[in-house]
Design an enzyme around this catalytic site. Structure first.
Site, PDB file in Angstrom:
ATOM      1  N   LYS A 152       0.863  -1.197   0.000  1.00 18.06           N
ATOM      2  CA  LYS A 152       0.000   0.000   0.000  1.00 18.06           C
ATOM      3  C   LYS A 152       0.892   1.238   0.000  1.00 18.06           C
ATOM      4  O   LYS A 152       1.508   1.572   1.002  1.00 18.06           O
ATOM      5  CB  LYS A 152      -0.881  -0.017   1.254  1.00 18.06           C
ATOM      6  CG  LYS A 152      -2.216   0.687   1.131  1.00 18.06           C
ATOM      7  CD  LYS A 152      -2.175   2.187   0.968  1.00 18.06           C
ATOM      8  CE  LYS A 152      -1.976   2.969   2.236  1.00 18.06           C
ATOM      9  NZ  LYS A 152      -1.870   4.423   1.968  1.00 18.06           N
ATOM     10  N   GLU A 179       9.453   0.783  10.859  1.00 20.56           N
ATOM     11  CA  GLU A 179      10.477   1.823  10.644  1.00 20.56           C
ATOM     12  C   GLU A 179       9.759   3.141  10.833  1.00 20.56           C
ATOM     13  O   GLU A 179       8.935   3.522  10.004  1.00 20.56           O
ATOM     14  CB  GLU A 179      11.027   1.749   9.215  1.00 20.56           C
ATOM     15  CG  GLU A 179      11.704   0.457   8.846  1.00 20.56           C
ATOM     16  CD  GLU A 179      13.124   0.359   9.349  1.00 20.56           C
ATOM     17  OE1 GLU A 179      13.627   1.330   9.950  1.00 20.56           O
ATOM     18  OE2 GLU A 179      13.734  -0.702   9.153  1.00 20.56           O
ATOM     19  N   CYS A 208      13.274  10.514   7.464  1.00 16.66           N
ATOM     20  CA  CYS A 208      13.147  10.067   8.858  1.00 16.66           C
ATOM     21  C   CYS A 208      14.480  10.180   9.596  1.00 16.66           C
ATOM     22  O   CYS A 208      14.515  10.415  10.790  1.00 16.66           O
ATOM     23  CB  CYS A 208      12.639   8.645   8.887  1.00 16.66           C
ATOM     24  SG  CYS A 208      13.511   7.605   7.726  1.00 16.66           S
ATOM     25  N   GLU A 227       9.531  15.691  15.730  1.00 14.35           N
ATOM     26  CA  GLU A 227       9.980  15.531  14.350  1.00 14.35           C
ATOM     27  C   GLU A 227       9.231  16.532  13.479  1.00 14.35           C
ATOM     28  O   GLU A 227       8.002  16.518  13.428  1.00 14.35           O
ATOM     29  CB  GLU A 227       9.661  14.103  13.905  1.00 14.35           C
ATOM     30  CG  GLU A 227      10.187  13.795  12.540  1.00 14.35           C
ATOM     31  CD  GLU A 227       9.826  12.385  12.087  1.00 14.35           C
ATOM     32  OE1 GLU A 227       8.687  11.963  12.307  1.00 14.35           O
ATOM     33  OE2 GLU A 227      10.696  11.733  11.507  1.00 14.35           O
TER      34      GLU A 227
HETATM   35  P1  NAP Z   1       1.992   7.985   8.181  1.00 17.82           P
HETATM   36  O1  NAP Z   1       0.860   8.905   8.279  1.00 17.82           O
HETATM   37  O2  NAP Z   1       2.270   7.095   9.330  1.00 17.82           O
HETATM   38  O3  NAP Z   1       1.753   7.136   6.860  1.00 17.82           O
HETATM   39  C1  NAP Z   1       2.569   6.067   6.442  1.00 17.82           C
HETATM   40  C2  NAP Z   1       1.731   5.095   5.648  1.00 17.82           C
HETATM   41  O4  NAP Z   1       0.740   4.503   6.484  1.00 17.82           O
HETATM   42  C3  NAP Z   1       0.967   5.729   4.497  1.00 17.82           C
HETATM   43  O5  NAP Z   1       0.856   4.810   3.444  1.00 17.82           O
HETATM   44  C4  NAP Z   1      -0.386   5.965   5.142  1.00 17.82           C
HETATM   45  O6  NAP Z   1      -1.408   6.120   4.211  1.00 17.82           O
HETATM   46  C5  NAP Z   1      -0.550   4.719   5.962  1.00 17.82           C
HETATM   47  N1  NAP Z   1      -1.475   4.807   7.079  1.00 17.82           N
HETATM   48  C6  NAP Z   1      -1.996   5.914   7.674  1.00 17.82           C
HETATM   49  N2  NAP Z   1      -2.799   5.536   8.716  1.00 17.82           N
HETATM   50  C7  NAP Z   1      -2.769   4.190   8.752  1.00 17.82           C
HETATM   51  C8  NAP Z   1      -3.386   3.208   9.605  1.00 17.82           C
HETATM   52  N3  NAP Z   1      -4.181   3.558  10.632  1.00 17.82           N
HETATM   53  N4  NAP Z   1      -3.130   1.895   9.377  1.00 17.82           N
HETATM   54  C9  NAP Z   1      -2.314   1.518   8.376  1.00 17.82           C
HETATM   55  N5  NAP Z   1      -1.726   2.392   7.545  1.00 17.82           N
HETATM   56  C10 NAP Z   1      -1.939   3.712   7.732  1.00 17.82           C
HETATM   57  O7  NAP Z   1       3.333   8.723   7.904  1.00 17.82           O
HETATM   58  P2  NAP Z   1       3.601   9.808   6.799  1.00 17.82           P
HETATM   59  O8  NAP Z   1       3.157  11.137   7.296  1.00 17.82           O
HETATM   60  O9  NAP Z   1       3.064   9.354   5.523  1.00 17.82           O
HETATM   61  O10 NAP Z   1       5.200   9.720   6.701  1.00 17.82           O
HETATM   62  C11 NAP Z   1       6.032  10.462   7.484  1.00 17.82           C
HETATM   63  C12 NAP Z   1       6.538   9.652   8.674  1.00 17.82           C
HETATM   64  O11 NAP Z   1       7.174   8.456   8.256  1.00 17.82           O
HETATM   65  C13 NAP Z   1       7.559  10.393   9.463  1.00 17.82           C
HETATM   66  O12 NAP Z   1       7.261  10.313  10.829  1.00 17.82           O
HETATM   67  C14 NAP Z   1       8.865   9.665   9.168  1.00 17.82           C
HETATM   68  O13 NAP Z   1       9.836   9.739  10.136  1.00 17.82           O
HETATM   69  C15 NAP Z   1       8.407   8.293   8.923  1.00 17.82           C
HETATM   70  N6  NAP Z   1       9.355   7.586   8.047  1.00 17.82           N
HETATM   71  C16 NAP Z   1      10.190   6.656   8.583  1.00 17.82           C
HETATM   72  C17 NAP Z   1      11.111   5.977   7.791  1.00 17.82           C
HETATM   73  C18 NAP Z   1      12.031   4.962   8.374  1.00 17.82           C
HETATM   74  O14 NAP Z   1      12.650   4.238   7.621  1.00 17.82           O
HETATM   75  N7  NAP Z   1      12.148   4.854   9.662  1.00 17.82           N
HETATM   76  C19 NAP Z   1      11.167   6.240   6.428  1.00 17.82           C
HETATM   77  C20 NAP Z   1      10.302   7.195   5.900  1.00 17.82           C
HETATM   78  C21 NAP Z   1       9.385   7.851   6.726  1.00 17.82           C
HETATM   79  P3  NAP Z   1      -1.722   7.591   3.595  1.00 17.82           P
HETATM   80  O15 NAP Z   1      -0.438   8.295   3.389  1.00 17.82           O
HETATM   81  O16 NAP Z   1      -2.363   7.281   2.333  1.00 17.82           O
HETATM   82  O17 NAP Z   1      -2.569   8.266   4.611  1.00 17.82           O
END
Ligand code: NAP
Ligand code: MG
Length: 488
Positions: A194, A268, A302, A399
């Site tokens: 996804k 992650e 991240c 963050e």
């Molecule tokens: P996010 O809101 O957690 O979204 C990540 C993914 O999860 C997206 O595909 C999102 O869909 C989906 N999602 C949202 N709510 C969900 C739920 N309740 N159940 C299952 N999936 C769900 O994070 P983001 O704002 O997109 O990304 C930024 C964050 O990712 C930052 O905090 C960053 O640090 C972290 N990150 C970490 C790494 C690592 O390797 N550690 C790498 C990259 C990013 P939608 O986007 O379609 O809502």
């Protein structure tokens, strides 16, 4: 006269480049359907949402919204492919598919890089020179492992796990897909992926590559949609292994929903990395490294070095140099080869960054941004920095996930370690010094999954990556990245 001359020599050296936009034609489609069982299919509910170009604010394409029934169909296709094709296949043959995929990615890397920049806002220089080469390298790396798993786990009998449900964020859309899909397939698993709602386009072009490579139907399925589609995938009973990259808040929810089930889980999550600069560091290189550490990909990283810990004796000089360098950064069209900083990925993310910056100013930190003009439309934020930051300020703790650096000081190595570890995260850190012994001593004490020394944001498919504390658990990349996808 002499006075004005002196003033001039202090101003930054800014070079005027003529616009150099990418002109390679790209196969952008008007509409993208779901990829289930080897075919592109319309979503069962008939709904589509728009993917926007964050540099213009204008829609690029319509993306299918997967309902629960579509997620169910994708998981069933993955199960069927697992049991009747992929898992029983000799591992050498599985590896050949991965090599083929890697080569096709290389062939199409220019157009994929452009699509990545159009949909996500990152500068073409990054998508072309960082994301795409690493995407191909990941497939090559894990293609090589496919028939060598017994060497990876000597004395053990590594078996595949089953169907992997994988949910990825928007900051490195294709790279995150590669990090997830390549090791899963190499170990004999099948996948339902996804992508993030704002950056699904390149995942669907990757699906076309899977078709072109002749990957058997159902081995990889891609369901697009928002958070509820992700939740439907995570909660599906037919999933054996979950791999999630995203925010710590969603990661916690997933950990709760998976607790007590048989599903394997790796997370992650977020980060708040410290880049630590000692007074004996090569100063020009450290300035450049700190700039790269936080402004790379608009700070949508991240492991971004979002906290600068600089030794007190060089603080003033270092900050002055940082400001001069920030003044020269080119913000604008992601498709222009000269651009350093592209667009913020979405309107929602821009609001989040602005809100945290406002709180930093309200709490008394000193804010600096260059005067560079910003494009009229789309979502933009100037590369900026906070000084006079204390550990209790929200910009030092939370963050921001945007191009904003918070500067703090330290006097001794012990204080640097204490300050760097004073966070709920632990994904990465940077050390800048000319003493090898200091690097080793610091790296031992830093609670971070990756520690870079005299460099930052360097990746290689053979190196594991992952976090401590609330940055998650499990490793991706290298031999370690195989572990979540096998049972021993
Ligand atoms: P996010 O809101 O957690 O979204 C990540 C993914 O999860 C997206 O595909 C999102 O869909 C989906 N999602 C949202 N709510 C969900 C739920 N309740 N159940 C299952 N999936 C769900 O994070 P983001 O704002 O997109 O990304 C930024 C964050 O990712 C930052 O905090 C960053 O640090 C972290 N990150 C970490 C790494 C690592 O390797 N550690 C790498 C990259 C990013 P939608 O986007 O379609 O809502
Ligand atoms: Mg988009």
């Amino acid at each position: 006269m002499a006075k004005s001359k002196k003033k001039k020599s202090k101003s930054p050296v800014t070079l005027d480049f003529a616009p150099a936009p990418e002109s390679t034609p790209v196969p952008l489609r008007k509409q993208y359907d779901l990829f289930i069982d080897g075919d592109f299919v319309a979503p069962s509910g008939g709904s589509y949402f728009r993917s926007v170009n964050p540099a213009t604010g204008k829609p690029l394409a319509r993306i299918a919204k997967a309902e629960d029934a579509d997620v169910d169909a994708a998981v069933k296709a993955a199960r069927e492919a697992y049991e009747n094709g992929w898992q029983p296949m000799p591992s050498l043959e599985r590896g050949k598919y991965l090599f083929r995929i890697a080569r096709l990615i290389q062939e199409k890397s220019r157009e994929l890089a452009i699509l990545e920049s159009m949909d996500g806002g990152k500068p073409i220089r990054e998508s072309r020179d960082f994301d795409l080469p690493l995407v191909a390298a990941h497939f090559f790396h894990y293609a090589g492992w496919a028939d060598k798993l017994s060497y990876a786990f000597p004395g053990k009998n590594p078996k595949s796990v089953g169907v992997a449900g994988q949910v990825i964020p928007w900051n490195f859309p294709l790279l995150m897909a590669a990090w997830k899909i390549a090791p899963a397939l190499a170990c004999g698993n099948t996948v339902v992926l996804k992508p993030a709602e704002t950056t699904s386009i390149t995942a669907m072009h990757l699906a076309e590559i899977f078709q072109e490579a002749g990957l058997p139907p159902g081995v990889v399925n891609i369901v697009t949609g928002a958070g509820d589609t992700g939740a439907a995938l995570i909660e599906h009973e037919g999933i054996d292994k979950i791999a999630f990259t995203g925010s710590t808040s969603v990661g916690k929810k997933i950990a709760e929903s998976v607790a007590g089930t048989r599903k394997k889980l790796t997370l992650e999550l977020g980060g708040k990395a410290a880049n630590i600069v000692f007074d004996d560091a090569p100063i020009e290189e450290a300035v450049e490294g700190v700039i790269n550490g936080i402004f790379f990909n608009q700070g949508h990283v991240c492991c971004a070095g979002s906290r600068l810990l600089v030794q007190e004796s060089i603080h003033d000089e270092f900050v002055a140099r940082l400001k001069r360098r920030i003044d020269t950064l080119i913000v604008g069209d992601p498709l222009d080869k000269n651009t350093d900083i592209g667009a913020i990925n979405s309107k929602a993310q821009l609001k989040r960054v602005q809100k945290l910056v406002d709180s930093g100013i309200a709490e008394g930190a000193e804010f600096y941004e260059p005067k560079c003009p910003l494009p009229e439309n789309g979502f933009w934020f100037r590369p900026s920095l906070f000084t006079n930051v204390s550990a209790s300020h929200s910009v030092a703790k939370e963050e921001i996930f945007g191009p904003v650096l918070s500067v703090m000081t330290f006097r001794t190595p012990a204080e640097a370690v204490q300050r760097a570890n004073n966070t709920c995260y632990g994904l990465s850190a940077g050390i800048w010094t000319d003493k090898g012994s200091k690097i080793l001593a610091m790296a031992d004490q830093l609670k971070a999954g990756v520690v870079w020394a005299n460099t930052y944001n360097k990746f290689d498919p053979a190196s594991p990556f992952g976090g401590y504390k609330e940055s998650g658990f499990g490793r991706e990349g290298g031999l370690h990245g195989l572990l979540p996808y096998v049972s021993l």
